[in-house]
Design an enzyme around this catalytic site. Structure first.
Site, PDB file in Angstrom:
ATOM      1  N   TYR A  80     -44.789-130.535  47.660  1.00  0.00           N
ATOM      2  CA  TYR A  80     -45.972-131.368  47.862  1.00  0.00           C
ATOM      3  C   TYR A  80     -45.673-132.778  47.352  1.00  0.00           C
ATOM      4  O   TYR A  80     -44.540-133.222  47.382  1.00  0.00           O
ATOM      5  CB  TYR A  80     -47.211-130.709  47.221  1.00  0.00           C
ATOM      6  N   ARG A 115     -54.229-141.020  57.920  1.00  0.00           N
ATOM      7  CA  ARG A 115     -54.165-141.636  56.585  1.00  0.00           C
ATOM      8  C   ARG A 115     -53.423-140.696  55.641  1.00  0.00           C
ATOM      9  O   ARG A 115     -54.000-140.113  54.734  1.00  0.00           O
ATOM     10  CB  ARG A 115     -55.589-141.906  56.083  1.00  0.00           C
ATOM     11  N   LYS A 154     -50.056-127.991  51.851  1.00  0.00           N
ATOM     12  CA  LYS A 154     -51.308-127.550  51.206  1.00  0.00           C
ATOM     13  C   LYS A 154     -51.457-126.038  51.278  1.00  0.00           C
ATOM     14  O   LYS A 154     -51.853-125.381  50.312  1.00  0.00           O
ATOM     15  CB  LYS A 154     -52.512-128.203  51.901  1.00  0.00           C
ATOM     16  N   GLU A 175     -58.080-132.831  56.036  1.00  0.00           N
ATOM     17  CA  GLU A 175     -57.058-133.413  55.176  1.00  0.00           C
ATOM     18  C   GLU A 175     -56.528-134.717  55.752  1.00  0.00           C
ATOM     19  O   GLU A 175     -56.082-134.768  56.904  1.00  0.00           O
ATOM     20  CB  GLU A 175     -55.898-132.413  55.032  1.00  0.00           C
ATOM     21  N   ASP A 176     -56.596-135.796  54.955  1.00  0.00           N
ATOM     22  CA  ASP A 176     -55.987-137.082  55.295  1.00  0.00           C
ATOM     23  C   ASP A 176     -56.484-137.671  56.612  1.00  0.00           C
ATOM     24  O   ASP A 176     -55.711-138.200  57.422  1.00  0.00           O
ATOM     25  CB  ASP A 176     -54.457-136.972  55.285  1.00  0.00           C
ATOM     26  N   ASP A 222     -60.697-132.226  51.067  1.00  0.00           N
ATOM     27  CA  ASP A 222     -60.008-132.278  49.783  1.00  0.00           C
ATOM     28  C   ASP A 222     -59.919-133.699  49.249  1.00  0.00           C
ATOM     29  O   ASP A 222     -59.978-133.916  48.038  1.00  0.00           O
ATOM     30  CB  ASP A 222     -58.606-131.667  49.922  1.00  0.00           C
ATOM     31  N   ASP A 223     -59.798-134.685  50.139  1.00  0.00           N
ATOM     32  CA  ASP A 223     -59.694-136.075  49.697  1.00  0.00           C
ATOM     33  C   ASP A 223     -60.996-136.557  49.071  1.00  0.00           C
ATOM     34  O   ASP A 223     -60.985-137.325  48.112  1.00  0.00           O
ATOM     35  CB  ASP A 223     -59.324-136.979  50.881  1.00  0.00           C
ATOM     36  N   ASN A 249     -51.338-141.730  45.533  1.00  0.00           N
ATOM     37  CA  ASN A 249     -50.073-141.067  45.857  1.00  0.00           C
ATOM     38  C   ASN A 249     -49.397-141.775  47.028  1.00  0.00           C
ATOM     39  O   ASN A 249     -50.076-142.396  47.837  1.00  0.00           O
ATOM     40  CB  ASN A 249     -50.342-139.605  46.268  1.00  0.00           C
ATOM     41  N   ASN A 288     -53.956-133.592  39.741  1.00  0.00           N
ATOM     42  CA  ASN A 288     -53.469-133.096  41.031  1.00  0.00           C
ATOM     43  C   ASN A 288     -54.513-132.173  41.642  1.00  0.00           C
ATOM     44  O   ASN A 288     -54.999-131.249  40.987  1.00  0.00           O
ATOM     45  CB  ASN A 288     -52.157-132.331  40.802  1.00  0.00           C
TER      46      ASN A 288
END
Length: 594
Positions: free
Chosen positions: A142, A195, A213, A285-286, A308-309, A450, A494
């Site tokens: 990750y 992103r 993930k 995600e992203d 999650d973001d 990150n 994290n």
């Protein structure tokens, strides 16, 4: 790790077929297409898939392959004689050899590729390696290494992992989902690649994120691998470098937007629910800000969705703040918070802090938000800017004169907590950290962006510029820092602390919706795991070595909240949710084949 218990129970083909039947209720626990209703019930099994796996095919089936660990009886029973060298080795020795080999690689991306190859060859050994060496291998599978892997995904692409759904599949997404061999999916992680971490639009090559993930969902949260499905939705990319790269694996067109984009996502969400049912967790995600908030708002009432973001990051940061209060004193409501970055992560964290303050003080949420200030690319978010702000920033526009830069905002607001979610490296300058240290005995500095290159500051900078007084955590890992003869460990905020246990809690309770109170429960559970020994080392998060135990406790708290809110469907409620969570966790110890 649980010890292997040998029984004479066998799994017949009929039982496996019954388990594969979507209407099946065999076992009553967390179902498994391979007859592993509970991971701790190690059985003597015949490795059925849809037919008997044997010989050459068995050695190329990552679900069942054990390599040189097949014993003499298994080699006879499954036609493996001559296909393997004569030696029989233990899983422990295989693990030792692989760790030795991995440590020979000096380039992190080489380690990443070696781990991905192992996952494709021997699933249980991959997860055993990851669980037993989690602190060493987490940065490999990750962040930060996965960021580089996504940037170079087209060049290193070997075998497809997960499902790729592009604009070419419009009108046929349900058929595409049916192409995936596993039918009993419990967790989907989906991205559109716009992103990726702090690296921007990587298009179809963002697949490394869902794959990574879900590896952590299994290793850290115990969700079985066959229940996990990584998906990338390819609507094009605006990254010119990728569009001109001969090795790029995605659609070579600019990103679809507006109705075309919304229609594709809606078809996807409907198809997932139709194919996998009400209880499948869909983790966004992203996605870029403008889509992430809209998708979460649109589908949170009709699907089991989690971003999650926005939500995972918020939960893990809140846990760190609750733990840090034991070092700095006071309550959440007595502190002042300043964010650099007002996107998904920043506003998500801010809202969860405000919700927890409101819960603790019984004050209106609007009042609680006034303790929290955000700085974006145009400066401090204030009420005079309200008309031009995106909708998710508007709740944070407070009365104050305009301020253009972070340093001036720090000196004016005088926060006790500084949080970076900007995606821009080196933005917590010496002036900023020194200012924080000038009016705080123990300033809380969280540089969360990150990968490592995008971190707002390093651990060394935070400790040196604050004269060793900062309470610091970051999004990516940093080495311990020596300051005036004292070794200070660097905590990592994290998301892997939260989302695996959070997902497990949803799965074991059969939850049908995510509620904010579940996120607060997860934060509380994580904060309780930080010991005095951790605090003494400068940590506000527990070590990852205990992550499966931590995930079980988080899962229990999340499941308890699901039952309390009437959102759980797996009835009756187990008496001991922690033990139940542990009993449902996949364990990668080899099974004995008959």
């Amino acid at each position: 790790m649980e010890t292997e218990t040998k029984t004479t129970t066998t799994t017949t083909q009929e039982e496996v077929e019954a388990l594969m039947d979507p209407k099946s209720t065999v076992g009553g626990g967390v179902e498994d297409a391979y007859g592993e209703d509970r991971a701790t019930e190690e059985q003597l099994v015949t490795p059925w898939t849809l037919s008997v796996a044997s010989g050459y095919n068995l050695l190329r089936d990552p679900h069942h392959n054990k390599g040189l660990a097949f014993n003499e009886k298994e080699r006879d029973a499954h036609y493996l004689r001559g296909l393997l060298p004569p030696v029989v080795v233990s899983q422990k020795l295989q693990e030792k050899k692989l760790m030795h080999n991995l440590r020979q690689y000096k380039v992190p991306l080489q380690r990443y590729m070696a781990m991905m190859d192992l996952q494709e060859m021997n699933e249980r050994l991959f997860y055993k390696l990851l669980i037993d060496n989690v602190e060493e291998l987490l940065p490999v599978v990750y962040t930060p290494t996965v960021g580089e892997a996504c940037q170079k995904y087209g060049s290193i692409f070997r075998r497809p992992q997960g499902l790729y759904i592009s604009l070419k599949e419009k009108g046929k997404i349900l058929e595409v989902l049916k192409n995936w061999p596993e039918k009993r999916i419990q967790v989907i992680v989906v991205t559109d690649g716009e992103r990726i971490l702090g690296l921007g639009d990587l298009g179809c090559q963002g697949m490394g994120i869902p794959v990574g993930k879900l590896s952590l969902y299994t290793a850290l949260g115990g969700i079985r691998p066959s229940a996990c499905l990584p998906i990338t939705i390819d609507v094009g990319t605006n990254n010119e470098q990728l569009l001109n790269d001969e090795f790029y694996i995605g659609l070579r067109q600019k990103r679809a937007t507006g109705k075309e984009y919304a229609d594709l996502l809606h078809e996807f969400m409907c198809a997932v629910k139709q194919n996998y049912g009400e209880k499948v967790l869909i983790q966004f995600e992203d996605f870029a800000n403008h889509n992430a908030f809209d998708l979460l708002a649109r589908y949170c009432k009709t699907h089991l969705v989690f971003n999650d973001d926005i939500q995972g990051t918020a939960s893990v940061v809140l846990a760190g703040l609750v733990a840090a209060l034991k070092l700095v004193g006071g309550t959440l409501a007595e502190h002042t918070y300043l964010f650099l970055g007002a996107g998904e992560a920043g506003t998500g964290i801010a809202e969860l802090i405000a919700l927890e303050i409101a819960r603790q003080t019984n004050a209106p949420i609007e009042e609680c938000r006034k303790k929290i200030w955000l700085v974006d690319s145009k400066g401090l978010i204030v009420s005079s800017r309200k008309e031009s702000l995106q909708h998710f920033k508007k709740p944070w526009a407070h009365e104050h004169e305009p301020i253009k830069n972070l340093s001036d905002a720090v000196n004016s607001i005088k926060p006790t907590v500084l949080i970076g979610t900007s995606g821009v490296g080196k933005t917590f300058t010496k002036d900023v950290i020194e200012a924080m240290a000038s009016f705080n005995e123990k300033p809380i500095i969280l540089a969360l962006s990150n990968p490592t290159s995008q971190s707002e500051c390093t651990a060394e900078e935070a400790y040196n510029w604050s004269k060793g007084r900062a309470i610091f955590a970051s999004g990516s890992p940093f080495d311990p820092v020596e300051y005036e003869g004292r070794i200070i460990m660097s905590g990592q905020a994290n998301n892997a602390y939260i989302f695996p246990g959070f997902g497990l809690g949803l799965v074991i309770s059969g939850a049908i919706r995510v509620h904010d109170d579940m996120l607060l429960a997860a934060s509380e559970a994580l904060a309780q795991e930080v010991t005095q020994e951790n605090f003494d080392k400068g940590l506000i998060y527990p070590p990852f070595t205990n992550i499966r135990k931590i995930s079980a406790h988080i899962a229990a708290k999340v499941a308890a909240k699901a039952y309390e809110l009437g959102l759980a469907t797996r009835l009756p409620r187990p008496e001991d949710l922690v033990k139940y969570a542990e009993s449902c966790m996949y364990t990668p110890v080899y099974r004995s084949y008959r």
